[in-house]
Design an enzyme around this catalytic site. Structure first.
Site, PDB file in Angstrom:
ATOM      1  N   HIS A  17       0.844  -1.213   0.000  1.00 16.71           N
ATOM      2  CA  HIS A  17       0.000   0.000   0.000  1.00 16.71           C
ATOM      3  C   HIS A  17       0.876   1.259   0.000  1.00 16.71           C
ATOM      4  O   HIS A  17       0.597   2.224  -0.714  1.00 16.71           O
ATOM      5  CB  HIS A  17      -0.880   0.054   1.258  1.00 16.71           C
ATOM      6  CG  HIS A  17      -1.911  -1.030   1.363  1.00 16.71           C
ATOM      7  ND1 HIS A  17      -2.013  -1.855   2.453  1.00 16.71           N
ATOM      8  CD2 HIS A  17      -2.913  -1.405   0.516  1.00 16.71           C
ATOM      9  CE1 HIS A  17      -3.037  -2.690   2.285  1.00 16.71           C
ATOM     10  NE2 HIS A  17      -3.592  -2.442   1.114  1.00 16.71           N
ATOM     11  N   LYS A  41     -17.518  -6.720   8.293  1.00 18.28           N
ATOM     12  CA  LYS A  41     -16.281  -7.451   8.003  1.00 18.28           C
ATOM     13  C   LYS A  41     -15.426  -7.507   9.271  1.00 18.28           C
ATOM     14  O   LYS A  41     -15.148  -6.465   9.871  1.00 18.28           O
ATOM     15  CB  LYS A  41     -15.533  -6.713   6.874  1.00 18.28           C
ATOM     16  CG  LYS A  41     -14.551  -7.601   6.136  1.00 18.28           C
ATOM     17  CD  LYS A  41     -14.093  -6.905   4.870  1.00 18.28           C
ATOM     18  CE  LYS A  41     -12.769  -7.453   4.376  1.00 18.28           C
ATOM     19  NZ  LYS A  41     -12.245  -6.683   3.260  1.00 18.28           N
ATOM     20  N   ARG A  90      -1.817  -5.855  -8.295  1.00 17.42           N
ATOM     21  CA  ARG A  90      -0.683  -6.778  -8.137  1.00 17.42           C
ATOM     22  C   ARG A  90      -0.763  -7.777  -9.288  1.00 17.42           C
ATOM     23  O   ARG A  90      -0.767  -7.393 -10.437  1.00 17.42           O
ATOM     24  CB  ARG A  90      -0.757  -7.455  -6.766  1.00 17.42           C
ATOM     25  CG  ARG A  90      -0.467  -6.493  -5.616  1.00 17.42           C
ATOM     26  CD  ARG A  90      -0.847  -7.090  -4.299  1.00 17.42           C
ATOM     27  NE  ARG A  90      -2.277  -7.445  -4.334  1.00 17.42           N
ATOM     28  CZ  ARG A  90      -2.986  -7.857  -3.286  1.00 17.42           C
ATOM     29  NH1 ARG A  90      -2.399  -7.992  -2.127  1.00 17.42           N
ATOM     30  NH2 ARG A  90      -4.261  -8.135  -3.404  1.00 17.42           N
ATOM     31  N   SER A 128      -2.728  -7.672   3.067  1.00 17.34           N
ATOM     32  CA  SER A 128      -2.981  -7.575   4.511  1.00 17.34           C
ATOM     33  C   SER A 128      -3.328  -8.953   5.071  1.00 17.34           C
ATOM     34  O   SER A 128      -2.871  -9.331   6.151  1.00 17.34           O
ATOM     35  CB  SER A 128      -4.137  -6.621   4.789  1.00 17.34           C
ATOM     36  OG  SER A 128      -3.835  -5.338   4.303  1.00 17.34           O
TER      37      SER A 128
HETATM   38  O1  PNS Z   1      -8.708  -3.096   0.534  1.00 19.12           O
HETATM   39  P1  PNS Z   1      -9.952  -3.670  -0.090  1.00 19.12           P
HETATM   40  O2  PNS Z   1     -10.712  -4.503   0.926  1.00 19.12           O
HETATM   41  O3  PNS Z   1      -9.670  -4.417  -1.373  1.00 19.12           O
HETATM   42  O4  PNS Z   1     -10.887  -2.409  -0.471  1.00 19.12           O
HETATM   43  C1  PNS Z   1     -12.187  -2.592  -0.995  1.00 19.12           C
HETATM   44  C2  PNS Z   1     -12.983  -1.262  -1.013  1.00 19.12           C
HETATM   45  C3  PNS Z   1     -12.984  -0.617   0.343  1.00 19.12           C
HETATM   46  C4  PNS Z   1     -12.348  -0.323  -2.015  1.00 19.12           C
HETATM   47  C5  PNS Z   1     -14.422  -1.614  -1.484  1.00 19.12           C
HETATM   48  O5  PNS Z   1     -14.915  -2.694  -0.731  1.00 19.12           O
HETATM   49  C6  PNS Z   1     -15.396  -0.451  -1.365  1.00 19.12           C
HETATM   50  O6  PNS Z   1     -15.285   0.527  -2.051  1.00 19.12           O
HETATM   51  N1  PNS Z   1     -16.381  -0.584  -0.458  1.00 19.12           N
HETATM   52  C7  PNS Z   1     -17.386   0.437  -0.217  1.00 19.12           C
HETATM   53  C8  PNS Z   1     -18.775  -0.020  -0.657  1.00 19.12           C
HETATM   54  C9  PNS Z   1     -19.035   0.262  -2.112  1.00 19.12           C
HETATM   55  O7  PNS Z   1     -18.942   1.374  -2.575  1.00 19.12           O
HETATM   56  N2  PNS Z   1     -19.415  -0.807  -2.879  1.00 19.12           N
HETATM   57  C10 PNS Z   1     -19.802  -0.701  -4.260  1.00 19.12           C
HETATM   58  C11 PNS Z   1     -18.644  -0.681  -5.228  1.00 19.12           C
HETATM   59  S1  PNS Z   1     -17.910  -2.252  -5.445  1.00 19.12           S
END
Ligand code: PNS
Length: 159
Positions: A17, A41, A90, A128
């Protein structure tokens, strides 16, 4: 080029990150690192701890704001008045999930674009989840996360 939001779970932030954030600063004038607050989560660190760790790492970087959000990412983008989402890629395995999210976000708000940057090859395999698993089982992850995160992991896991 303007500002971007770099969203994620960051449970915890890894060197992968950090490398994306540093590359992001080459492309954007300002970055908002936004930690998702998702009560559904299960996380190792609280959202406050995750925000604090990221703030510590970038304490000397005025172009970085660290915040948290809940609900839809595109709504958060609108509230922050930022039109670009930054995500790191990645291996190929990331691609499908990222494509799905980018398209969903575009569907939800056509004014928001997603930009991708490649993770530094040194951290291509770091996530992570894999860091947490190795640390929980007693593995040395000190080269994969910033020093402050390594010590927080040790404290959290009672090592
Ligand atoms: O680090 P991560 O877990 O891959 O991040 C995922 C994240 C936070 C970017 C994604 O889950 C997110 O944007 N969640 C917010 C809910 C949302 O907007 N969902 C609709 C779009 S997929």
């Amino acid at each position: 080029m303007g500002a971007a939001i770099y969203p994620g779970s960051f449970d915890p932030i890894t060197n992968g990150h950090v490398s994306i954030i540093r590359s992001g600063l080459v492309c954007f004038d300002r970055l908002v690192v936004a930690v998702l607050k998702n009560p559904k989560k299960k996380s190792l660190f609280t959202v406050e701890e995750r925000v604090e760790m990221i703030r510590e790492i970038f304490a000397d970087e005025p172009k970085i704001e660290v915040d948290h959000f809940d609900g839809l990412l595109v709504d958060y983008c609108r509230a922050k008045n930022v039109r670009v989402i930054l995500r790191g890629l990645r291996a190929v395995a990331d691609f499908e999930y990222e494509l799905q999210m980018a398209n969903m976000n575009r569907h939800l708000n056509k004014d928001v674009e997603t930009a991708f940057l490649m993770a530094n090859d040194a951290y291509f395999y770091v996530s992570s989840n894999i860091v947490k698993e190795a640390a929980t089982l007693g593995g040395d992850v000190s080269k994969l996360v910033p020093p402050s995160v390594a010590s927080r992991l040790r404290a959290k896991l009672g090592r």
